[in-house]
Scaffold this motif. Structure first.
Motif, PDB file in Angstrom:
ATOM      1  N   LEU A   6       0.828  -1.199   0.000  1.00  0.00           N
ATOM      2  CA  LEU A   6       0.000   0.000   0.000  1.00  0.00           C
ATOM      3  C   LEU A   6       0.869   1.258   0.000  1.00  0.00           C
ATOM      4  O   LEU A   6       1.993   1.238   0.498  1.00  0.00           O
ATOM      5  CB  LEU A   6      -0.894   0.024   1.243  1.00  0.00           C
ATOM      6  CG  LEU A   6      -1.877  -1.132   1.397  1.00  0.00           C
ATOM      7  CD1 LEU A   6      -2.558  -1.062   2.765  1.00  0.00           C
ATOM      8  CD2 LEU A   6      -2.921  -1.112   0.289  1.00  0.00           C
ATOM      9  N   PRO A   7       0.353   2.365  -0.521  1.00  0.00           N
ATOM     10  CA  PRO A   7       1.102   3.631  -0.460  1.00  0.00           C
ATOM     11  C   PRO A   7       1.102   4.156   0.973  1.00  0.00           C
ATOM     12  O   PRO A   7       0.324   3.704   1.821  1.00  0.00           O
ATOM     13  CB  PRO A   7       0.309   4.546  -1.390  1.00  0.00           C
ATOM     14  CG  PRO A   7      -1.086   4.008  -1.341  1.00  0.00           C
ATOM     15  CD  PRO A   7      -0.942   2.514  -1.218  1.00  0.00           C
ATOM     16  N   PRO A   8       1.949   5.139   1.274  1.00  0.00           N
ATOM     17  CA  PRO A   8       1.947   5.746   2.615  1.00  0.00           C
ATOM     18  C   PRO A   8       0.604   6.422   2.905  1.00  0.00           C
ATOM     19  O   PRO A   8      -0.044   6.953   2.006  1.00  0.00           O
ATOM     20  CB  PRO A   8       3.078   6.768   2.551  1.00  0.00           C
ATOM     21  CG  PRO A   8       3.931   6.332   1.403  1.00  0.00           C
ATOM     22  CD  PRO A   8       3.002   5.691   0.413  1.00  0.00           C
ATOM     23  N   SER A   9       0.218   6.415   4.166  1.00  0.00           N
ATOM     24  CA  SER A   9      -1.011   7.103   4.559  1.00  0.00           C
ATOM     25  C   SER A   9      -0.742   8.600   4.690  1.00  0.00           C
ATOM     26  O   SER A   9       0.306   9.011   5.198  1.00  0.00           O
ATOM     27  CB  SER A   9      -1.519   6.552   5.898  1.00  0.00           C
ATOM     28  OG  SER A   9      -2.585   7.353   6.383  1.00  0.00           O
ATOM     29  N   PRO A  10      -1.681   9.442   4.276  1.00  0.00           N
ATOM     30  CA  PRO A  10      -1.500  10.896   4.452  1.00  0.00           C
ATOM     31  C   PRO A  10      -1.785  11.347   5.883  1.00  0.00           C
ATOM     32  O   PRO A  10      -1.545  12.498   6.224  1.00  0.00           O
ATOM     33  CB  PRO A  10      -2.529  11.483   3.486  1.00  0.00           C
ATOM     34  CG  PRO A  10      -3.607  10.449   3.423  1.00  0.00           C
ATOM     35  CD  PRO A  10      -2.907   9.128   3.530  1.00  0.00           C
ATOM     36  N   GLY A  26     -10.520  11.969  15.842  1.00  0.00           N
ATOM     37  CA  GLY A  26     -11.690  11.936  14.987  1.00  0.00           C
ATOM     38  C   GLY A  26     -11.316  12.389  13.587  1.00  0.00           C
ATOM     39  O   GLY A  26     -10.340  13.126  13.401  1.00  0.00           O
ATOM     40  N   GLY A  27     -12.085  11.922  12.607  1.00  0.00           N
ATOM     41  CA  GLY A  27     -11.831  12.331  11.233  1.00  0.00           C
ATOM     42  C   GLY A  27     -11.040  11.320  10.443  1.00  0.00           C
ATOM     43  O   GLY A  27     -11.186  10.118  10.621  1.00  0.00           O
ATOM     44  N   ALA A  28     -10.177  11.812   9.537  1.00  0.00           N
ATOM     45  CA  ALA A  28      -9.379  10.977   8.614  1.00  0.00           C
ATOM     46  C   ALA A  28     -10.316  10.246   7.647  1.00  0.00           C
ATOM     47  O   ALA A  28     -11.367  10.767   7.287  1.00  0.00           O
ATOM     48  CB  ALA A  28      -8.473  10.021   9.376  1.00  0.00           C
ATOM     49  N   ASP A  29      -9.920   9.042   7.205  1.00  0.00           N
ATOM     50  CA  ASP A  29     -10.712   8.320   6.217  1.00  0.00           C
ATOM     51  C   ASP A  29     -10.557   6.812   6.441  1.00  0.00           C
ATOM     52  O   ASP A  29      -9.850   6.381   7.359  1.00  0.00           O
ATOM     53  CB  ASP A  29     -10.301   8.707   4.792  1.00  0.00           C
ATOM     54  CG  ASP A  29      -8.819   8.457   4.513  1.00  0.00           C
ATOM     55  OD1 ASP A  29      -8.313   7.362   4.854  1.00  0.00           O
ATOM     56  OD2 ASP A  29      -8.153   9.352   3.952  1.00  0.00           O
ATOM     57  N   LEU A  30     -11.209   6.034   5.588  1.00  0.00           N
ATOM     58  CA  LEU A  30     -11.171   4.578   5.700  1.00  0.00           C
ATOM     59  C   LEU A  30     -10.452   3.940   4.518  1.00  0.00           C
ATOM     60  O   LEU A  30     -10.728   2.793   4.156  1.00  0.00           O
ATOM     61  CB  LEU A  30     -12.597   4.023   5.817  1.00  0.00           C
ATOM     62  CG  LEU A  30     -13.339   4.370   7.108  1.00  0.00           C
ATOM     63  CD1 LEU A  30     -14.809   3.947   7.011  1.00  0.00           C
ATOM     64  CD2 LEU A  30     -12.678   3.706   8.311  1.00  0.00           C
ATOM     65  N   VAL A  36      -4.570   0.309   7.698  1.00  0.00           N
ATOM     66  CA  VAL A  36      -3.443  -0.559   8.044  1.00  0.00           C
ATOM     67  C   VAL A  36      -2.427   0.192   8.888  1.00  0.00           C
ATOM     68  O   VAL A  36      -1.887  -0.336   9.872  1.00  0.00           O
ATOM     69  CB  VAL A  36      -2.799  -1.153   6.776  1.00  0.00           C
ATOM     70  CG1 VAL A  36      -1.514  -1.903   7.117  1.00  0.00           C
ATOM     71  CG2 VAL A  36      -3.781  -2.103   6.094  1.00  0.00           C
ATOM     72  N   ASP A  37      -2.168   1.455   8.551  1.00  0.00           N
ATOM     73  CA  ASP A  37      -1.228   2.237   9.346  1.00  0.00           C
ATOM     74  C   ASP A  37      -1.754   2.444  10.765  1.00  0.00           C
ATOM     75  O   ASP A  37      -0.992   2.399  11.735  1.00  0.00           O
ATOM     76  CB  ASP A  37      -0.970   3.587   8.682  1.00  0.00           C
ATOM     77  CG  ASP A  37       0.131   4.369   9.388  1.00  0.00           C
ATOM     78  OD1 ASP A  37       1.250   3.851   9.509  1.00  0.00           O
ATOM     79  OD2 ASP A  37      -0.138   5.505   9.834  1.00  0.00           O
ATOM     80  N   ALA A  38      -3.058   2.650  10.901  1.00  0.00           N
ATOM     81  CA  ALA A  38      -3.653   2.814  12.229  1.00  0.00           C
ATOM     82  C   ALA A  38      -3.440   1.561  13.075  1.00  0.00           C
ATOM     83  O   ALA A  38      -3.043   1.659  14.250  1.00  0.00           O
ATOM     84  CB  ALA A  38      -5.138   3.120  12.098  1.00  0.00           C
ATOM     85  N   TYR A  39      -3.700   0.396  12.508  1.00  0.00           N
ATOM     86  CA  TYR A  39      -3.504  -0.841  13.260  1.00  0.00           C
ATOM     87  C   TYR A  39      -2.038  -1.039  13.629  1.00  0.00           C
ATOM     88  O   TYR A  39      -1.729  -1.512  14.727  1.00  0.00           O
ATOM     89  CB  TYR A  39      -4.024  -2.037  12.462  1.00  0.00           C
ATOM     90  CG  TYR A  39      -5.523  -2.152  12.472  1.00  0.00           C
ATOM     91  CD1 TYR A  39      -6.196  -2.632  13.584  1.00  0.00           C
ATOM     92  CD2 TYR A  39      -6.277  -1.739  11.374  1.00  0.00           C
ATOM     93  CE1 TYR A  39      -7.576  -2.731  13.601  1.00  0.00           C
ATOM     94  CE2 TYR A  39      -7.662  -1.821  11.378  1.00  0.00           C
ATOM     95  CZ  TYR A  39      -8.302  -2.321  12.498  1.00  0.00           C
ATOM     96  OH  TYR A  39      -9.678  -2.390  12.510  1.00  0.00           O
ATOM     97  N   ARG A  40      -1.151  -0.691  12.724  1.00  0.00           N
ATOM     98  CA  ARG A  40       0.275  -0.812  13.015  1.00  0.00           C
ATOM     99  C   ARG A  40       0.676   0.077  14.192  1.00  0.00           C
ATOM    100  O   ARG A  40       1.606  -0.243  14.936  1.00  0.00           O
ATOM    101  CB  ARG A  40       1.108  -0.441  11.789  1.00  0.00           C
ATOM    102  CG  ARG A  40       1.053  -1.453  10.648  1.00  0.00           C
ATOM    103  CD  ARG A  40       1.909  -0.994   9.474  1.00  0.00           C
ATOM    104  NE  ARG A  40       3.309  -0.865   9.872  1.00  0.00           N
ATOM    105  CZ  ARG A  40       4.196  -1.857   9.823  1.00  0.00           C
ATOM    106  NH1 ARG A  40       3.835  -3.055   9.392  1.00  0.00           N
ATOM    107  NH2 ARG A  40       5.437  -1.647  10.198  1.00  0.00           N
ATOM    108  N   ARG A  41      -0.036   1.166  14.387  1.00  0.00           N
ATOM    109  CA  ARG A  41       0.289   2.120  15.450  1.00  0.00           C
ATOM    110  C   ARG A  41      -0.531   1.899  16.713  1.00  0.00           C
ATOM    111  O   ARG A  41      -0.325   2.572  17.712  1.00  0.00           O
ATOM    112  CB  ARG A  41       0.072   3.542  14.943  1.00  0.00           C
ATOM    113  CG  ARG A  41       0.822   3.856  13.656  1.00  0.00           C
ATOM    114  CD  ARG A  41       2.308   3.996  13.898  1.00  0.00           C
ATOM    115  NE  ARG A  41       2.633   5.361  14.281  1.00  0.00           N
ATOM    116  CZ  ARG A  41       3.836   5.761  14.673  1.00  0.00           C
ATOM    117  NH1 ARG A  41       4.813   4.882  14.796  1.00  0.00           N
ATOM    118  NH2 ARG A  41       4.054   7.024  14.980  1.00  0.00           N
TER     119      ARG A  41
END
Length: 218
Positions: A6-10, A26-30, A36-41
């Protein structure tokens, strides 16, 4: 299926900036790269009404090597089930999203995002089937390296969701080290051996696990 790169998350998920609260943003996108970056963090999404919120519980429910407790009654129940993996992801997430379930939070946007993650090799389902092959229970979540982040589970027969969790742990146990994240601990999960660790402990542990070997899916 191996996960598609996957590309890097903004969006930046930076634990050092998170508040002392289960809800951290709150916010961001799906988009797949965001999820995937969220789960990694150490974070995961759960909407509240129309607002997309991100969570990292201060007390995290986890199941690791040696934690699982399987009762005699559950072992007997498992004889009546057949377990499959990644054969009907959409049916599992739809059962978890049943409008009749209390606390339902899986909306159309969440469903679409996780089906897309499944197609890309990141989201997985474990299905419990009865003697006739009908789907009677299961769970789904995200696999990142040696971490499986569970999202939801359901059952239409007694012990069917528990059987899916036992099967998941058996699959993860093929790895040298691993962790199943259950987000929060519930009495149901505690009876299976799920324990609670502080957020900081969880974040430290997954740092290496998310880059670890991946179990065989499918």
């Amino acid at each position: 299926m191996m996960p598609v790169p996957l590309p890097p998350s903004p969006w930046a998920f930076e634990p050092s900036e998170w508040p002392d609260d289960d809800c951290i943003a709150g916010g961001a996108d799906l988009e797949p790269e965001t999820l995937v970056d969220a789960y990694r963090r150490g974070a995961f999404p759960m909407p509240h009404g129309r607002r997309l919120l991100w969570w990292s519980p201060l007390e995290r429910g986890v199941l690791g090597p040696g934690d699982l407790r399987v009762s005699r009654s559950l072992r007997r129940s498992m004889r009546d089930f057949t377990i499959t993996v990644d054969t009907d992801f959409e049916a599992v997430i739809d059962a978890c999203a049943d409008r009749r379930r209390p606390g339902r939070w899986i909306n159309a946007a969440i469903r679409s995002a996780y089906v897309r993650l499944h197609d890309l090799g990141y989201a997985h389902s474990v299905e419990t089937r009865d003697e006739d092959g009908a789907l009677v229970g299961g769970l789904y979540g995200i696999g990142v390296g040696s971490l499986f982040a569970g999202e939801s589970m359901f059952h239409h027969r007694t012990d069917a969701s528990k059987a899916a969790l036992v099967a998941l742990v058996e699959r993860m146990s093929a790895l040298p080290d691993w962790l199943v994240d259950t987000q929060w601990q519930t009495p149901h999960l505690a009876s299976l051996g799920v324990r609670v660790v502080p957020r900081g402990t969880y974040l430290a542990q997954i740092t290496t696990l998310v880059d670890g070997p991946t179990p065989v899916w499918g």
